[in-house]
Design an enzyme around this catalytic site. Structure first.
Site, PDB file in Angstrom:
ATOM      1  N   ASP A 137       0.878  -1.160   0.000  1.00 43.74           N
ATOM      2  CA  ASP A 137       0.000   0.000   0.000  1.00 43.74           C
ATOM      3  C   ASP A 137       0.930   1.229   0.000  1.00 43.74           C
ATOM      4  OD1 ASP A 137      -2.376   1.589   0.535  1.00 43.74           O
ATOM      5  OD2 ASP A 137      -1.630   1.759   2.591  1.00 43.74           O
ATOM      6  N   LEU A 138       0.414   2.405  -0.332  1.00 42.52           N
ATOM      7  CA  LEU A 138       1.303   3.580  -0.378  1.00 42.52           C
ATOM      8  C   LEU A 138       1.216   4.424   0.906  1.00 42.52           C
ATOM      9  CD1 LEU A 138       3.270   5.348  -2.041  1.00 42.52           C
ATOM     10  CD2 LEU A 138       1.264   6.566  -2.914  1.00 42.52           C
ATOM     11  N   ASP A 139       0.072   5.093   1.063  1.00 42.65           N
ATOM     12  CA  ASP A 139      -0.074   6.011   2.197  1.00 42.65           C
ATOM     13  C   ASP A 139      -0.115   5.231   3.514  1.00 42.65           C
ATOM     14  OD1 ASP A 139      -0.701   8.116   3.906  1.00 42.65           O
ATOM     15  OD2 ASP A 139      -2.838   7.945   3.505  1.00 42.65           O
ATOM     16  N   THR A 174       1.568  10.172   3.695  1.00 44.63           N
ATOM     17  CA  THR A 174       0.889  11.279   3.012  1.00 44.63           C
ATOM     18  C   THR A 174      -0.412  11.653   3.725  1.00 44.63           C
ATOM     19  OG1 THR A 174       0.228   9.547   1.465  1.00 44.63           O
ATOM     20  CG2 THR A 174       1.798  11.157   0.655  1.00 44.63           C
ATOM     21  N   LYS A 207      -8.332   7.007   5.902  1.00 47.02           N
ATOM     22  CA  LYS A 207      -7.162   6.241   5.471  1.00 47.02           C
ATOM     23  C   LYS A 207      -7.577   5.072   4.577  1.00 47.02           C
ATOM     24  CE  LYS A 207      -3.968   7.730   8.962  1.00 47.02           C
ATOM     25  NZ  LYS A 207      -3.122   7.416  10.099  1.00 47.02           N
ATOM     26  N   GLY A 208      -6.981   4.999   3.410  1.00 49.40           N
ATOM     27  CA  GLY A 208      -7.276   3.914   2.473  1.00 49.40           C
ATOM     28  C   GLY A 208      -8.584   4.087   1.719  1.00 49.40           C
ATOM     29  N   VAL A 209      -9.271   5.212   1.979  1.00 44.31           N
ATOM     30  CA  VAL A 209     -10.592   5.459   1.388  1.00 44.31           C
ATOM     31  C   VAL A 209     -10.451   6.368   0.160  1.00 44.31           C
ATOM     32  CG1 VAL A 209     -12.825   6.545   1.896  1.00 44.31           C
ATOM     33  CG2 VAL A 209     -11.682   5.193   3.647  1.00 44.31           C
ATOM     34  N   ARG A 228     -10.925   9.225  -2.793  1.00 43.40           N
ATOM     35  CA  ARG A 228     -11.120  10.673  -2.662  1.00 43.40           C
ATOM     36  C   ARG A 228     -12.614  11.023  -2.617  1.00 43.40           C
ATOM     37  NH1 ARG A 228      -8.502  13.779  -7.413  1.00 43.40           N
ATOM     38  NH2 ARG A 228      -6.906  12.230  -6.932  1.00 43.40           N
ATOM     39  N   SER A 237      -2.627   0.754  -4.304  1.00 41.54           N
ATOM     40  CA  SER A 237      -3.055   1.932  -3.551  1.00 41.54           C
ATOM     41  C   SER A 237      -4.372   2.492  -4.078  1.00 41.54           C
ATOM     42  CB  SER A 237      -1.959   3.008  -3.662  1.00 41.54           C
ATOM     43  OG  SER A 237      -2.447   4.267  -3.272  1.00 41.54           O
ATOM     44  N   ALA A 238      -5.128   3.133  -3.186  1.00 37.05           N
ATOM     45  CA  ALA A 238      -6.366   3.803  -3.592  1.00 37.05           C
ATOM     46  C   ALA A 238      -6.091   5.170  -4.219  1.00 37.05           C
ATOM     47  CB  ALA A 238      -7.264   3.991  -2.374  1.00 37.05           C
ATOM     48  N   SER A 239      -4.858   5.642  -4.112  1.00 38.33           N
ATOM     49  CA  SER A 239      -4.557   7.010  -4.543  1.00 38.33           C
ATOM     50  C   SER A 239      -4.401   7.135  -6.054  1.00 38.33           C
ATOM     51  CB  SER A 239      -3.268   7.496  -3.879  1.00 38.33           C
ATOM     52  OG  SER A 239      -2.927   8.765  -4.397  1.00 38.33           O
ATOM     53  N   LYS A 240      -4.974   8.210  -6.587  1.00 37.60           N
ATOM     54  CA  LYS A 240      -4.778   8.519  -8.007  1.00 37.60           C
ATOM     55  C   LYS A 240      -3.464   9.259  -8.226  1.00 37.60           C
ATOM     56  CE  LYS A 240      -9.581   8.423  -9.327  1.00 37.60           C
ATOM     57  NZ  LYS A 240     -10.754   9.045  -9.899  1.00 37.60           N
ATOM     58  N   ASN A 241      -2.797   9.608  -7.121  1.00 40.42           N
ATOM     59  CA  ASN A 241      -1.529  10.348  -7.215  1.00 40.42           C
ATOM     60  C   ASN A 241      -0.330   9.463  -6.884  1.00 40.42           C
ATOM     61  OD1 ASN A 241      -2.737  13.026  -7.710  1.00 40.42           O
ATOM     62  ND2 ASN A 241      -3.564  12.781  -5.658  1.00 40.42           N
ATOM     63  N   LYS A 256     -11.118  -0.771  -1.587  1.00 43.55           N
ATOM     64  CA  LYS A 256     -10.879  -1.669  -0.461  1.00 43.55           C
ATOM     65  C   LYS A 256     -12.034  -1.460   0.530  1.00 43.55           C
ATOM     66  CE  LYS A 256      -5.947  -0.572  -0.962  1.00 43.55           C
ATOM     67  NZ  LYS A 256      -4.802   0.179  -0.420  1.00 43.55           N
ATOM     68  N   GLU A 271      -0.121  -3.407   4.613  1.00 47.54           N
ATOM     69  CA  GLU A 271      -1.250  -2.457   4.684  1.00 47.54           C
ATOM     70  C   GLU A 271      -1.336  -1.786   6.047  1.00 47.54           C
ATOM     71  OE1 GLU A 271      -3.792  -0.739   3.839  1.00 47.54           O
ATOM     72  OE2 GLU A 271      -4.114  -1.273   1.759  1.00 47.54           O
ATOM     73  N   ASP A 272      -1.780  -0.520   6.052  1.00 51.23           N
ATOM     74  CA  ASP A 272      -1.965   0.183   7.327  1.00 51.23           C
ATOM     75  C   ASP A 272      -3.435   0.440   7.636  1.00 51.23           C
ATOM     76  OD1 ASP A 272      -2.256   2.162   5.255  1.00 51.23           O
ATOM     77  OD2 ASP A 272      -2.169   3.668   6.836  1.00 51.23           O
TER      78      ASP A 272
HETATM   79  P1  B16 Z   1      -5.985  10.506  -3.829  1.00 51.51           P
HETATM   80  P2  B16 Z   1      -3.525   4.372   0.130  1.00 51.51           P
HETATM   81  C1  B16 Z   1      -5.217   6.451   0.058  1.00 51.51           C
HETATM   82  O1  B16 Z   1      -3.934   5.922  -0.142  1.00 51.51           O
HETATM   83  C2  B16 Z   1      -5.227   7.348   1.278  1.00 51.51           C
HETATM   84  O2  B16 Z   1      -4.969   6.584   2.451  1.00 51.51           O
HETATM   85  C3  B16 Z   1      -6.583   7.999   1.404  1.00 51.51           C
HETATM   86  O3  B16 Z   1      -6.623   8.856   2.524  1.00 51.51           O
HETATM   87  C4  B16 Z   1      -6.863   8.799   0.124  1.00 51.51           C
HETATM   88  O4  B16 Z   1      -8.141   9.401   0.175  1.00 51.51           O
HETATM   89  C5  B16 Z   1      -6.791   7.841  -1.081  1.00 51.51           C
HETATM   90  O5  B16 Z   1      -5.513   7.236  -1.106  1.00 51.51           O
HETATM   91  C6  B16 Z   1      -7.039   8.545  -2.399  1.00 51.51           C
HETATM   92  O6  B16 Z   1      -5.988   9.432  -2.640  1.00 51.51           O
HETATM   93  O7  B16 Z   1      -6.864  11.639  -3.441  1.00 51.51           O
HETATM   94  O8  B16 Z   1      -4.516  10.862  -3.943  1.00 51.51           O
HETATM   95  O9  B16 Z   1      -6.480   9.791  -5.079  1.00 51.51           O
HETATM   96  O10 B16 Z   1      -3.450   4.210   1.610  1.00 51.51           O
HETATM   97  O11 B16 Z   1      -4.555   3.474  -0.526  1.00 51.51           O
HETATM   98  O12 B16 Z   1      -2.185   4.296  -0.540  1.00 51.51           O
HETATM   99 MG    MG Z   2      -2.757   3.168   3.424  1.00 55.83          MG
END
Ligand code: B16
Ligand code: MG
Length: 217
Positions: free
Chosen positions: A9-11, A17, A45-47, A49, A114-118, A145, A169-170
């Site tokens: 996982d990333l964040d 982040t 966290k992990g949710v 955007r 990761s759930a992040s688009k960044n 997730k 995973e966190d």
């Molecule tokens: P973004 P992970 C998640 O990262 C974050 O924990 C979560 O807080 C955030 O809303 C989500 O990425 C989406 O991020 O806005 O950058 O697309 O823990 O899945 O790596």
């Molecule tokens: Mg995470």
């Protein structure tokens, strides 16, 4: 040696982040006239955007039009991007490179889930992109997730059976996703919160290379 793959996982696992997400969400909440606390940020966290904004608006009791919702999503992300612009490798969480280097030197495939688009720009910023053979992030998945989609997609792209994949995973939802994918889940953080994980470590400084060796041999 078994044919194993590792998924990070990333964040909260590779980098912290969450603090930048928090500052950007707090700014939006304050602009809308309510407070957003660091404890409430745990829910994010992990949710995704979109889901985060839905929860934030619930907290503030704000009803938004679709246009406002879309604008606020963009504004929050622009603020968040300003924070991550300044990131560098000093923000990699302790001993993550130790684990990545060990896996690389043993030619073990590595993915990001990761759930992040960044995710990709963040990995670039902290100079870790080259470690990852596969990146599956918020741009690729349709189900968040605890749905296992993100990790199953990563396993498929790595060419490794899910049961031979190990996930760091966190977030509780992330551990549940790894378990649902029939993968070996490793919780990074509070073991009481992440009690559904197969193994628990407070952070990577507590992971011995001999433990990794038993997972891959
Ligand atoms: P973004 P992970 C998640 O990262 C974050 O924990 C979560 O807080 C955030 O809303 C989500 O990425 C989406 O991020 O806005 O950058 O697309 O823990 O899945 O790596
Ligand atoms: Mg995470």
């Amino acid at each position: 040696m078994k044919h194993t793959g590792f998924i990070f996982d990333l964040d909260g696992v590779v980098v912290d982040t969450a603090k930048y997400h928090y500052l950007a969400w707090k700014k939006l909440a304050n602009q809308l006239g309510f407070e957003f606390t660091i404890d409430q940020n745990e829910l994010f966290k992990g949710v995704s955007r979109k889901r985060c904004l839905e929860i934030l608006l619930d907290i503030g009791g704000v009803i938004a039009t679709q246009k406002q919702f879309d604008t606020w999503m963009i504004e929050k992300n622009e603020d968040y991007l300003r924070y991550i612009e300044a990131m560098d490798s000093s923000e990699i969480l302790p001993d993550v490179p130790k684990v990545l280097n060990y896996l690389k030197s043993n030619k073990i495939p590595i993915a990001l889930g990761s759930a992040s688009k960044n995710a990709r720009p963040i990995l670039e910023k902290v100079n870790l992109l080259s470690y990852f053979d596969v990146i599956v992030d918020g741009n690729h998945v349709t189900k968040a997730k605890p749905n296992p989609e993100v990790f199953l997609m990563a396993a498929e792209q790595l060419g490794i059976n899910p049961e031979n994949c190990i996930v760091f995973e966190d977030a509780v939802a992330g551990i549940q996703a790894a378990n649902a994918a029939k993968m070996i889940s490793i919780g990074i953080g509070d073991a009481k919160i992440l009690s559904e994980a197969k193994y628990n470590f407070l952070d990577f400084t507590h992971i011995e290379l001999s433990f990794l060796e038993t997972l891959i041999s």
